[in-house]
Design an enzyme around this catalytic site. Sequence first.
Site, PDB file in Angstrom:
ATOM      1  N   VAL A  49       0.437  -1.162  -0.192  1.00  0.00           N
ATOM      2  CA  VAL A  49      -0.179   0.304  -0.146  1.00  0.00           C
ATOM      3  C   VAL A  49       1.216   1.402  -0.050  1.00  0.00           C
ATOM      4  O   VAL A  49      -0.262   2.549  -0.655  1.00  0.00           O
ATOM      5  CB  VAL A  49      -1.126   0.282   1.476  1.00  0.00           C
ATOM      6  CG1 VAL A  49      -1.914  -1.125   1.140  1.00  0.00           C
ATOM      7  CG2 VAL A  49      -0.043  -0.292   2.753  1.00  0.00           C
TER       8      VAL A  49
ATOM      9  N   TYR B  94       3.595   6.046  15.393  1.00  0.00           N
ATOM     10  CA  TYR B  94       2.363   5.124  15.165  1.00  0.00           C
ATOM     11  C   TYR B  94       1.182   5.972  15.090  1.00  0.00           C
ATOM     12  O   TYR B  94       0.363   6.573  14.914  1.00  0.00           O
ATOM     13  CB  TYR B  94       2.083   3.887  16.250  1.00  0.00           C
ATOM     14  CG  TYR B  94       1.133   2.909  16.077  1.00  0.00           C
ATOM     15  CD1 TYR B  94       1.009   2.295  14.734  1.00  0.00           C
ATOM     16  CD2 TYR B  94      -0.124   3.018  17.011  1.00  0.00           C
ATOM     17  CE1 TYR B  94       0.206   1.473  14.442  1.00  0.00           C
ATOM     18  CE2 TYR B  94      -0.640   2.316  16.857  1.00  0.00           C
ATOM     19  CZ  TYR B  94      -1.150   1.349  15.838  1.00  0.00           C
ATOM     20  OH  TYR B  94      -1.996   0.970  15.372  1.00  0.00           O
TER      21      TYR B  94
ATOM     22  N   LYS C 110      -1.455   7.754  12.821  1.00  0.00           N
ATOM     23  CA  LYS C 110      -2.642   7.374  13.212  1.00  0.00           C
ATOM     24  C   LYS C 110      -3.925   8.703  13.643  1.00  0.00           C
ATOM     25  O   LYS C 110      -5.207   8.317  12.136  1.00  0.00           O
ATOM     26  CB  LYS C 110      -3.141   6.316  14.593  1.00  0.00           C
ATOM     27  CG  LYS C 110      -2.656   4.985  14.164  1.00  0.00           C
ATOM     28  CD  LYS C 110      -3.174   4.229  12.952  1.00  0.00           C
ATOM     29  CE  LYS C 110      -2.570   2.532  12.766  1.00  0.00           C
ATOM     30  NZ  LYS C 110      -3.656   2.443  11.908  1.00  0.00           N
TER      31      LYS C 110
ATOM     32  N   THR D 242      -1.191  -7.995  17.590  1.00  0.00           N
ATOM     33  CA  THR D 242      -0.580  -8.081  20.082  1.00  0.00           C
ATOM     34  C   THR D 242      -1.065  -9.112  20.399  1.00  0.00           C
ATOM     35  O   THR D 242      -0.663  -8.583  21.122  1.00  0.00           O
ATOM     36  CB  THR D 242      -2.145  -7.232  19.852  1.00  0.00           C
ATOM     37  OG1 THR D 242      -3.158  -7.979  19.649  1.00  0.00           O
ATOM     38  CG2 THR D 242      -2.121  -5.552  19.540  1.00  0.00           C
TER      39      THR D 242
END
Length: 260
Positions: free
Chosen positions: A65, A156, A160, A194
């Site tokens: 992507v 991160y 986000k 996770t």
Amino acid sequence: MTIINNRFANKVAIVTGGASGIGYAIAERLIQEGASVVAADLNIERLQAIQAQLGERFYGVKANVTVEADAANLVSAAVERFGGLQLAFNVAGASKAGVITELSESDWDFTVDLCMKGVFLCMKHQALQMAKQGGGSIVNVASLNAQVPMYAGSAYASAKAGVDMLTKNGALEMARSGIRVNAILPGLIETPLTADLLKQEDIKAAYMERIPMKRAAKPEEMTGPALFLASEDAGYVNGASLIVDGGWATSGYPDLSRWF
Ligand SMILES: NC(=O)c1ccc[n+]([C@@H]2O[C@H](COP(=O)([O-])OP(=O)(O)OC[C@H]3O[C@@H](n4cnc5c(N)ncnc54)[C@H](O)[C@@H]3O)[C@@H](O)[C@H]2O)c1
């Protein structure tokens, strides 16, 4: 989860990160609800295995992507294979952690490119196609970290937060083309991303102190909110950031429950 409706019959969807975790759960549920799905991922072996399991309405495409040609190719694949594009779920993401003073430029670039630039490139090409067809709906997967910082998570959380703002900017720009753009902001979800963290009991306990529902979510629990935003039931929802976190965002305060 038993799905009883067919609300996405004759719709074509792209799901990035469709080989695992939240992306896979979204792709599987879209198929159950009647859509055809082009799933993009770096992990083509896993995509091929899913294709064998979910059948002809699932088509896996190897794509990175962060590469614009791949984002464009994905849209072409949806048009060639299934005749158009009405829905898109931009899910692919991962991160490299580190406190700001120790984070390398390459780890910053890896995280921000994947989590934010990847969403920009995919949205751009998805929207170009949707606009040609008179509209569509895009759902981006951000994170609670779009609003809440995380120790050693600057790249991160910043990326986000960028996805959350890209979503709102997209909503503003694309409404005139009949395209709605919304985001879900997941809390803690049990996925390969996770798994290592949740294996460490002390870290898991620290998370549970903050999460009022005292558990992580299953990836399937992200599908209802994400598909709702994509659906006609959300026809007037545009630019929304839907937090799906078991109440975690409410718990910035220390846990005072033992005194009541
Ligand atoms: N798991 C959580 O607790 C959690 C919480 C909040 C947000 N999120 C977000 O949800 C999304 C999905 O996470 P997940 O937990 O399902 O992770 P996951 O690791 O299970 O799945 C991510 C998928 O993205 C793919 N991917 C990675 N880089 C790619 C690239 N450059 N191009 C194409 N595909 C690529 C991976 O191969 C993998 O299949 C991510 O954006 C993540 O940041 C996850």
